[in-house]
Motif scaffolding. Structure first.
Motif, short mmCIF file in Angstrom:
data_model
loop_
_atom_site.label_atom_id
_atom_site.label_comp_id
_atom_site.label_asym_id
_atom_site.label_seq_id
_atom_site.Cartn_x
_atom_site.Cartn_y
_atom_site.Cartn_z
N SER A 296 0.83 -1.18 0.11
CA SER A 296 -0.06 0.08 0.02
C SER A 296 1.09 1.28 0.05
O SER A 296 1.93 1.14 0.74
CB SER A 296 -1.09 -0.10 1.22
OG SER A 296 -0.13 0.22 2.52
N LEU A 297 0.40 2.20 -0.61
CA LEU A 297 1.32 3.56 -0.69
C LEU A 297 0.71 4.39 0.40
O LEU A 297 -0.34 4.48 0.91
CB LEU A 297 0.77 4.10 -2.00
CG LEU A 297 1.30 3.48 -3.33
CD1 LEU A 297 1.04 4.39 -4.56
CD2 LEU A 297 2.80 3.29 -2.90
N ASN A 298 1.73 5.30 0.99
CA ASN A 298 1.42 6.16 1.78
C ASN A 298 1.66 7.73 1.47
O ASN A 298 2.66 7.72 0.50
CB ASN A 298 2.09 5.91 2.94
CG ASN A 298 1.72 4.63 3.76
OD1 ASN A 298 0.65 4.72 4.56
ND2 ASN A 298 2.35 3.50 3.51
N PRO A 299 1.20 8.76 2.03
CA PRO A 299 1.63 10.28 1.47
C PRO A 299 2.96 10.45 1.60
O PRO A 299 3.66 11.03 0.69
CB PRO A 299 0.70 10.95 2.51
CG PRO A 299 -0.33 10.39 2.78
CD PRO A 299 0.29 8.83 2.97
N LEU A 300 3.67 9.56 2.59
CA LEU A 300 5.30 9.79 2.75
C LEU A 300 5.51 9.20 1.42
O LEU A 300 6.80 9.89 1.02
CB LEU A 300 5.63 8.87 3.87
CG LEU A 300 7.07 9.17 4.11
CD1 LEU A 300 7.89 10.47 4.40
CD2 LEU A 300 7.50 8.37 5.32
N ASP A 301 5.36 8.35 0.67
CA ASP A 301 5.93 7.69 -0.65
C ASP A 301 5.85 8.80 -1.69
O ASP A 301 6.84 8.97 -2.36
CB ASP A 301 5.41 6.39 -0.93
CG ASP A 301 5.38 5.42 0.00
OD1 ASP A 301 6.39 4.97 0.62
OD2 ASP A 301 4.30 4.72 0.45
N ALA B 99 -4.47 -6.79 3.96
CA ALA B 99 -3.56 -6.61 4.96
C ALA B 99 -2.38 -5.80 4.91
O ALA B 99 -1.90 -5.04 5.77
CB ALA B 99 -2.88 -8.07 5.34
N ALA B 100 -2.19 -5.59 3.63
CA ALA B 100 -0.93 -4.59 3.16
C ALA B 100 -1.41 -3.09 3.52
O ALA B 100 -0.60 -2.19 3.54
CB ALA B 100 -0.61 -4.51 1.77
N SER B 101 -2.80 -2.85 3.78
CA SER B 101 -3.18 -1.60 4.08
C SER B 101 -2.89 -1.16 5.65
O SER B 101 -3.33 0.09 5.96
CB SER B 101 -4.69 -1.38 3.80
OG SER B 101 -5.55 -1.96 4.67
N ILE B 102 -2.40 -2.09 6.18
CA ILE B 102 -2.57 -1.76 7.74
C ILE B 102 -1.13 -1.41 8.47
O ILE B 102 -1.24 -0.41 9.38
CB ILE B 102 -2.92 -2.98 8.61
CG1 ILE B 102 -4.72 -2.92 8.27
CG2 ILE B 102 -3.01 -3.08 10.12
CD1 ILE B 102 -5.23 -4.20 8.94
N PRO B 103 0.07 -2.04 8.30
CA PRO B 103 1.10 -1.96 9.15
C PRO B 103 1.67 -0.47 9.03
O PRO B 103 1.85 -0.11 10.50
CB PRO B 103 2.12 -2.85 8.31
CG PRO B 103 1.65 -3.74 7.59
CD PRO B 103 0.10 -2.96 6.87
N TYR B 104 1.97 0.41 8.26
CA TYR B 104 2.49 1.64 8.35
C TYR B 104 1.45 2.60 9.17
O TYR B 104 1.87 3.29 10.20
CB TYR B 104 2.81 2.45 6.96
CG TYR B 104 3.60 3.78 7.00
CD1 TYR B 104 4.71 3.77 7.53
CD2 TYR B 104 2.75 4.82 6.92
CE1 TYR B 104 5.58 4.92 7.44
CE2 TYR B 104 3.40 6.16 7.08
CZ TYR B 104 4.81 5.96 7.63
OH TYR B 104 5.39 7.24 7.48
#
Length: 411
Positions: free
Chosen positions: A90-95, A163-168
């Motif tokens: 999953s992508l985050n604004p930090l990326d 599941a990829a949407s959760i860790p960060y």
């Protein structure tokens, strides 16, 4: 996936340090070129291949993202490392910010502490930090993971995409709320918490976590996200596009914690919403640290940011007894294991707004760059072997959204 495939047939591999997950490269797939490599894993020596990847070799806009098939597959080089076949990221604004060079100096130091001694470039750079996949190799000192494990450790009820949407967002929320806000499972009952900008990845997770801990949660968001955040359990929701939200908040009972994901002028009015002289805390995720180190250098930037934090903390403590703190992402494997239990217990739902294939990575960045997120954006890396499995995942995601919307209607 219960078992790992051969190295040359996996879609993506990444290296993961089992003790400190600080350097995860995710936007890549393996190809078929091979070469011999040094072996420090608990498995027999294997051939190393090249993999296709989305890389950047300079900072800039979306045009700097490049597809290549010449990236070397990572290998186990430390006893504490784990090799993962990644199914989804999953992508985050930090990326998006990092693509443009945000935090380049400090994040380069974090990836390689010895880089402070030389001028080696960080390019080519593979972006990404959030994943779900299967362990295919372990260092000899790894005890918490085994071959075939779905990590980190994946909730049983979720697909890899979910599941990829959760860790960060989980580790960011936990670090900010626990270390910054002084909250935890045993101390949050009836605590009043305000979350600004609560419809994004961190906000949607924090709402559910705080409700699982028994807190009273108030959220600010735009009108088209009101139903979503209500469905996730928020007690009170304020639409910042409909009138003066500050005036509305000032009419409410004061808060024990303000969790600010917006920044800007928020802290100018949010401090007055906290209970004075009662240990209340303002925690913001929007800090000047990385901007300062980019513009001033590592030493001057860090010192300047530290002085800013200290002066604001002292000023607010002396004037109203309120604690002013910064929140940061902090990797924490045991905390993710606890989150996994909450997910399996139905206390926390993944919120996936959009999915993209691996070939659509630039489009995924563009989508995230537009802002106004409603949960997370996910890239499918290891496509399922048959269309039926993908359809089941989509049906499950649709059911989750419909469940949230129905809960919102009932509320």
């Amino acid at each position: 996936m219960a078992s790992a495939r051969a190295m040359t047939s996996t879609r993506l591999l990444c290296l993961f340090n089992a003790t400190a997950a600080g350097s995860i490269k995710t936007l890549a797939r393996t190809g078929c070129r091979v070469c011999l490599t040094r072996n420090m894993s608990s498995s027999p020596p294997r051939l190393q291949g090249c993999m296709s990847a989305w890389i950047i070799d300079q900072y800039g806009s979306n045009g700097v993202l490049k597809y290549t098939e010449e990236t070397t597959v990572p290998t186990i080089s430390s006893a504490t490392e784990v090799m993962i076949k990644v199914h989804a990221v999953s992508l985050n604004p930090l990326d998006v910010a990092m693509r443009g060079g945000y935090g380049a100096k400090l994040l380069k130091l974090r990836r390689d502490p010895l880089s402070v001694m030389d001028n080696d470039t960080e390019f080519p750079l593979i972006l990404g930090r959030d994943l779900s996949g299967v362990v295919v190799d372990c260092g000899s000192g790894v005890t918490h993971f085994a071959l075939g494990d779905e990590v980190s450790h994946k909730p049983k009820v979720l697909s890899h995409i979910e599941a990829a949407s959760i860790p960060y967002v989980a580790n960011t929320s936990l670090s900010a709320l626990v270390n910054g806000g002084g909250l935890c499972r045993d101390s949050s009952s009836n605590k009043r918490v305000l979350i600004t900008g609560g419809s994004g990845g961190v906000g949607t997770f924090a709402i559910q976590l705080l409700k699982a801990w028994g807190a009273h949660v108030t959220v600010t968001c735009s009108q088209n996200a009101v139903g979503l955040v209500r469905g996730l359990g928020a007690d009170e929701v304020l639409d910042y596009t409909a009138g003066d939200v500050v005036e509305q908040l000032e009419m409410m009972e004061k808060f024990d914690v303000v969790f600010d994901g917006v920044g800007g002028d928020t802290e100018e009015w949010a401090m007055g919403l906290l209970k004075p002289w009662s240990g209340a805390k303002y925690v913001t995720l929007v800090t000047p640290l990385l901007l300062n180190t980019d513009s001033m250098g590592l030493l001057d930037g860090t010192l300047n940011a530290g002085f800013s934090l200290q002066s604001k903390a002292i000023q607010n403590l002396l004037s109203s007894g309120v604690f002013y703190r910064w929140g940061f992402y902090a990797p924490d494997g045991p905390a993710l294991d606890e989150v996994s239990k909450l997910v399996d217990a139905g206390k926390i739902l993944p919120v996936v707004e959009a999915q993209f294939s691996f070939t659509q990575v630039p489009q995924a960045f563009q989508k995230l760059e537009k802002g106004h997120a409603r949960g997370k954006t996910v890239v499918r890396v290891a496509e399922e072997d048959d269309r039926q499995t993908e359809e089941l995942v989509q049906d499950s995601s649709t059911e989750t959204v419909e469940s949230v919307q129905e809960t919102a209607k009932q509320s």
